[in-house]
Design a protein around this motif. Structure first.
Motif, PDB file in Angstrom:
ATOM      1  N   PRO A   1       0.397  -4.091 -11.843  1.00  0.00           N
ATOM      2  CA  PRO A   1       0.697  -5.580 -11.194  1.00  0.00           C
ATOM      3  C   PRO A   1       0.617  -5.687  -9.894  1.00  0.00           C
ATOM      4  CG  PRO A   1       2.444  -4.656 -12.997  1.00  0.00           C
ATOM      5  CD  PRO A   1       1.377  -3.510 -12.590  1.00  0.00           C
ATOM      6  N   LEU A   2       0.650  -4.308  -9.232  1.00  0.00           N
ATOM      7  CA  LEU A   2       0.340  -4.430  -7.673  1.00  0.00           C
ATOM      8  C   LEU A   2      -1.146  -4.919  -7.509  1.00  0.00           C
ATOM      9  CD1 LEU A   2       1.746  -0.931  -6.839  1.00  0.00           C
ATOM     10  CD2 LEU A   2       3.100  -3.239  -7.011  1.00  0.00           C
ATOM     11  N   TYR A   3      -2.196  -4.718  -8.088  1.00  0.00           N
ATOM     12  CA  TYR A   3      -3.397  -4.866  -7.739  1.00  0.00           C
ATOM     13  C   TYR A   3      -3.570  -6.648  -8.229  1.00  0.00           C
ATOM     14  CZ  TYR A   3      -4.688  -0.247  -7.004  1.00  0.00           C
ATOM     15  OH  TYR A   3      -4.953   0.968  -6.779  1.00  0.00           O
ATOM     16  N   VAL A   4      -2.871  -6.949  -9.329  1.00  0.00           N
ATOM     17  CA  VAL A   4      -2.984  -8.241  -9.781  1.00  0.00           C
ATOM     18  C   VAL A   4      -2.331  -9.102  -8.575  1.00  0.00           C
ATOM     19  CG1 VAL A   4      -2.041 -10.086 -11.328  1.00  0.00           C
ATOM     20  CG2 VAL A   4      -2.963  -7.645 -12.227  1.00  0.00           C
ATOM     21  N   VAL A   5      -1.015  -8.611  -8.021  1.00  0.00           N
ATOM     22  CA  VAL A   5      -0.620  -9.530  -7.113  1.00  0.00           C
ATOM     23  C   VAL A   5      -1.307  -9.506  -5.767  1.00  0.00           C
ATOM     24  CG1 VAL A   5       1.290  -9.551  -5.652  1.00  0.00           C
ATOM     25  CG2 VAL A   5       1.830  -9.128  -7.922  1.00  0.00           C
TER      26      VAL A   5
ATOM     27  N   ALA B   1      -7.034   4.866  -4.298  1.00  0.00           N
ATOM     28  CA  ALA B   1      -6.294   3.830  -4.997  1.00  0.00           C
ATOM     29  C   ALA B   1      -5.883   2.754  -4.152  1.00  0.00           C
ATOM     30  CB  ALA B   1      -5.160   4.451  -5.649  1.00  0.00           C
ATOM     31  N   VAL B   2      -5.662   3.498  -2.743  1.00  0.00           N
ATOM     32  CA  VAL B   2      -5.093   2.649  -1.767  1.00  0.00           C
ATOM     33  C   VAL B   2      -6.194   1.519  -1.406  1.00  0.00           C
ATOM     34  CG1 VAL B   2      -3.936   2.468   0.451  1.00  0.00           C
ATOM     35  CG2 VAL B   2      -3.101   4.069  -1.132  1.00  0.00           C
ATOM     36  N   GLY B   3      -7.344   2.318  -0.984  1.00  0.00           N
ATOM     37  CA  GLY B   3      -8.299   1.725  -0.517  1.00  0.00           C
ATOM     38  C   GLY B   3      -9.132   0.514  -1.269  1.00  0.00           C
ATOM     39  N   ALA B   4      -8.804   0.858  -2.538  1.00  0.00           N
ATOM     40  CA  ALA B   4      -9.217  -0.142  -3.783  1.00  0.00           C
ATOM     41  C   ALA B   4      -8.304  -1.553  -3.846  1.00  0.00           C
ATOM     42  CB  ALA B   4      -8.869   0.318  -5.075  1.00  0.00           C
ATOM     43  N   MET B   5      -7.220  -1.780  -3.059  1.00  0.00           N
ATOM     44  CA  MET B   5      -6.561  -2.812  -2.949  1.00  0.00           C
ATOM     45  C   MET B   5      -7.442  -3.945  -2.078  1.00  0.00           C
ATOM     46  SD  MET B   5      -2.823  -3.368  -1.462  1.00  0.00           S
ATOM     47  CE  MET B   5      -3.283  -3.534   0.151  1.00  0.00           C
ATOM     48  N   GLY B   6      -8.203  -3.392  -0.930  1.00  0.00           N
ATOM     49  CA  GLY B   6      -8.985  -4.303  -0.159  1.00  0.00           C
ATOM     50  C   GLY B   6     -10.142  -4.750  -1.044  1.00  0.00           C
ATOM     51  N   ALA B   7     -10.628  -4.136  -1.996  1.00  0.00           N
ATOM     52  CA  ALA B   7     -11.861  -4.434  -2.854  1.00  0.00           C
ATOM     53  C   ALA B   7     -11.401  -5.515  -3.759  1.00  0.00           C
ATOM     54  CB  ALA B   7     -12.443  -3.299  -3.567  1.00  0.00           C
TER      55      ALA B   7
ATOM     56  N   PRO C   1       0.731  -1.308  -0.079  1.00  0.00           N
ATOM     57  CA  PRO C   1      -0.040  -0.059  -0.035  1.00  0.00           C
ATOM     58  C   PRO C   1       0.898   1.208  -0.101  1.00  0.00           C
ATOM     59  CG  PRO C   1      -0.265  -1.358   2.294  1.00  0.00           C
ATOM     60  CD  PRO C   1       0.427  -2.047   1.162  1.00  0.00           C
ATOM     61  N   LEU C   2       2.001   1.332   0.704  1.00  0.00           N
ATOM     62  CA  LEU C   2       3.014   2.448   0.540  1.00  0.00           C
ATOM     63  C   LEU C   2       3.358   2.608  -0.971  1.00  0.00           C
ATOM     64  CD1 LEU C   2       5.055   1.912   3.817  1.00  0.00           C
ATOM     65  CD2 LEU C   2       3.335   3.583   3.356  1.00  0.00           C
ATOM     66  N   GLN C   3       3.609   1.707  -1.665  1.00  0.00           N
ATOM     67  CA  GLN C   3       3.854   1.723  -3.108  1.00  0.00           C
ATOM     68  C   GLN C   3       2.900   2.446  -3.928  1.00  0.00           C
ATOM     69  OE1 GLN C   3       5.463  -1.563  -5.275  1.00  0.00           O
ATOM     70  NE2 GLN C   3       6.582  -0.469  -6.565  1.00  0.00           N
ATOM     71  N   ILE C   4       1.643   1.786  -3.675  1.00  0.00           N
ATOM     72  CA  ILE C   4       0.519   2.536  -4.135  1.00  0.00           C
ATOM     73  C   ILE C   4       0.299   3.832  -3.965  1.00  0.00           C
ATOM     74  CG2 ILE C   4      -1.914   2.217  -4.594  1.00  0.00           C
ATOM     75  CD1 ILE C   4      -1.842  -0.670  -4.098  1.00  0.00           C
ATOM     76  N   LYS C   5       0.596   4.332  -2.868  1.00  0.00           N
ATOM     77  CA  LYS C   5       0.196   5.682  -2.222  1.00  0.00           C
ATOM     78  C   LYS C   5       1.473   6.474  -2.982  1.00  0.00           C
ATOM     79  CE  LYS C   5       0.613   8.684   1.890  1.00  0.00           C
ATOM     80  NZ  LYS C   5       1.713   9.452   1.484  1.00  0.00           N
ATOM     81  N   HIS C   6       2.684   5.984  -3.071  1.00  0.00           N
ATOM     82  CA  HIS C   6       3.908   6.747  -3.761  1.00  0.00           C
ATOM     83  C   HIS C   6       3.567   6.782  -5.082  1.00  0.00           C
ATOM     84  CE1 HIS C   6       7.907   8.028  -4.542  1.00  0.00           C
ATOM     85  NE2 HIS C   6       8.053   7.108  -5.494  1.00  0.00           N
ATOM     86  N   LEU C   7       2.968   5.839  -5.794  1.00  0.00           N
ATOM     87  CA  LEU C   7       2.688   5.920  -7.276  1.00  0.00           C
ATOM     88  C   LEU C   7       1.447   6.664  -7.701  1.00  0.00           C
ATOM     89  CD1 LEU C   7       3.279   2.257  -8.578  1.00  0.00           C
ATOM     90  CD2 LEU C   7       4.703   4.181  -8.737  1.00  0.00           C
ATOM     91  N   THR C   8       0.506   6.743  -6.907  1.00  0.00           N
ATOM     92  CA  THR C   8      -0.653   7.770  -6.827  1.00  0.00           C
ATOM     93  C   THR C   8      -1.152   8.687  -6.419  1.00  0.00           C
ATOM     94  OG1 THR C   8      -2.079   6.231  -5.606  1.00  0.00           O
ATOM     95  CG2 THR C   8      -1.656   5.404  -7.719  1.00  0.00           C
ATOM     96  N   ASP C   9      -0.593   8.681  -4.940  1.00  0.00           N
ATOM     97  CA  ASP C   9      -1.010   9.969  -3.853  1.00  0.00           C
ATOM     98  C   ASP C   9      -2.478   9.856  -3.620  1.00  0.00           C
ATOM     99  OD1 ASP C   9      -0.274  11.770  -2.056  1.00  0.00           O
ATOM    100  OD2 ASP C   9      -0.539  13.376  -3.484  1.00  0.00           O
TER     101      ASP C   9
END
Length: 430
Positions: free
Chosen positions: A115-119, A56-62, A44-52
């Motif tokens: 790839p972060l979401y796929v993983v 986008a971070v919360g979508a990982m839980g979905a 999630p830190l990397q997603i935050k770094h890429l998107t701010d």
């Protein structure tokens, strides 16, 4: 203090002395949890770094929820039909490959987001497949009267990862980057696979059926017909739905003017669970495990309510630590009842249901906490949810009296499972 008094307080290490298989799984789980929690923070830190973007971070839980539900149920049916050791090994290797994907992506000049979401979805699916096999194996390799002690030791390895993994991940990401954190995760899975290779085969019971919807439904019908099991699932779901406020920790930290303590808030529950686990020797003598489930869930709810009513950050942290200890007590009661009563031929399918009960609850609890905080405020989302947890647990206890009266020495399912375990050669599927 005398040796006997220390033994009554410290964790019961009898499962370590009873079998090589438990020791291997304990070490395997320790390195896996540590590496996994490193990635759970770095991702999630990397997603935050890429998107701010918080969205986008919360979508990982979905993207994680549906694979967990689908593959958790299927993994439970599969665990009853195939060699569980092979299932654990293959899924652990798959998780290692996904960690390697994260590492390679992080090393790119411009890391990609998709790839972060796929993983994340892949990790959720493989974890759903693996967890029933791991959980259902415990009742086979640990003596019947040591199941509470085994659950406590397994809780300790989880809490070690939950505390050390995130703490180290934050430092590693800050000073060495995301790739360094993912490297630790890859090495952890490599060590875990090597340990899994040393496990003995764990074949299914004779005449086991192929995985099917009918088989999954059979497991669900069994759980529904057992009020004690039904109570463990219902209490856990209620506790997590009403009193899992992690999503709104940052808002409470802001209100207390203690943003510096946000990391401590996330770690406090794990610290409370760890302290309880380190002093859990007395729990091996408990026979009324249903009472543990209800009492621990009630303490969890009261402590969360106390955190919402507290005006100082240190009192909040204390309440969250007490909540973690209560959750540990309830979890040990649930795990013991599951392992003491469920027949071997249904163990995998019921473990799949267990995965849903303690995974979906926190997800829904996050939604409940965020929604209530938006409507009524952060404080009321804490104390209101905590009190609702206590009330719902009391109602469930009244509706399911067999959960309260459960006794490992008299319960018919527990006695039947004990007799089957003792009648078979050590390590045989019973």
């Amino acid at each position: 203090m005398s040796t006997s008094r220390w033994a009554a307080i410290l964790p019961d290490f009898a499962p370590f002395r009873s079998g090589r298989e438990f020791r291997l799984l304990f070490y395997q789980g320790t390195v896996t949890y540590f590496g996994s929690f490193m990635a759970m923070i770095a991702l999630p830190l990397q997603i935050k770094h890429l998107t701010d973007s918080p969205l986008a971070v919360g979508a990982m839980g979905a993207v994680e929820l549906v694979p967990l539900v689908v593959f958790g149920l299927y993994g439970g049916a599969l665990a009853d039909a195939v060699d569980r050791r092979r299932m654990i090994l293959l899924t652990e290797a798959g998780l290692g490959v996904l960690a390697l994907v994260l590492l390679v992506n992080a090393l790119l000049p411009d890391p990609l987001l998709w790839p972060l979401y796929v993983v994340a979805a892949g990790v959720s699916a493989l974890s759903g497949l693996q967890r029933p096999a791991l959980d259902s194996l415990m009742a086979r390799i640990v003596p019947h009267d040591q199941l509470t002690a085994a659950a406590a030791l397994n809780g300790l390895r989880y809490q070690f990862g939950a505390i050390a993994g995130p703490a180290l991940a934050g430092v590693v990401v800050a000073f060495a980057g995301h790739a360094a954190a993912y490297s630790v995760t890859v090495l952890g899975f490599l060590a875990s696979v090597l340990l899994c290779l040393r496990l003995s085969p764990a074949p299914p019971v004779k005449g086991a059926e192929r995985p099917s919807l009918r088989g999954i439904a059979e497991g669900a019908r069994y759980a529904w017909s057992r009020p004690v099991l039904l109570g463990t699932y219902a209490v856990d779901l209620a506790a997590m739905f009403f009193a899992f406020p992690n999503a709104i920790y940052p808002f409470l930290a802001d209100e207390l003017d203690a943003v510096w303590a946000l990391g401590l808030m996330y770690a406090a529950g794990a610290v409370g669970s760890l302290v309880l686990g380190m002093t859990s020797g007395w729990m091996s003598r408990i026979r009324r495990h249903g009472l543990l489930v209800v009492f621990g869930a009630a303490v969890w709810g009261l402590a969360v309510a106390g955190a919402g009513a507290s005006s100082g950050i240190w009192l909040v942290l204390l309440c969250l630590a007490v909540a973690g200890a209560g959750d540990m007590v309830s979890g040990l009661g649930r795990a013991t009842i599951w392992n003491q009563t469920i027949p071997e031929e249904l163990r995998g399918r019921l473990a799949g249901i267990e995965v849903l009960s303690y995974s979906v609850g926190p997800q829904l609890g996050q939604v409940r906490a965020g929604t209530m905080a938006g409507w009524t405020g952060t404080r009321s989302a804490f104390w209101g949810g905590g009190l609702a947890c206590v009330a719902s647990v009391a109602v469930l206890a009244a509706l399911l009296p067999k959960l309260i009266s459960y006794d490992a020495d008299t319960d018919e399912d527990a006695l039947r499972r004990r007799a089957a375990r003792e009648a078979e050669p050590s390590g045989a599927p019973v």
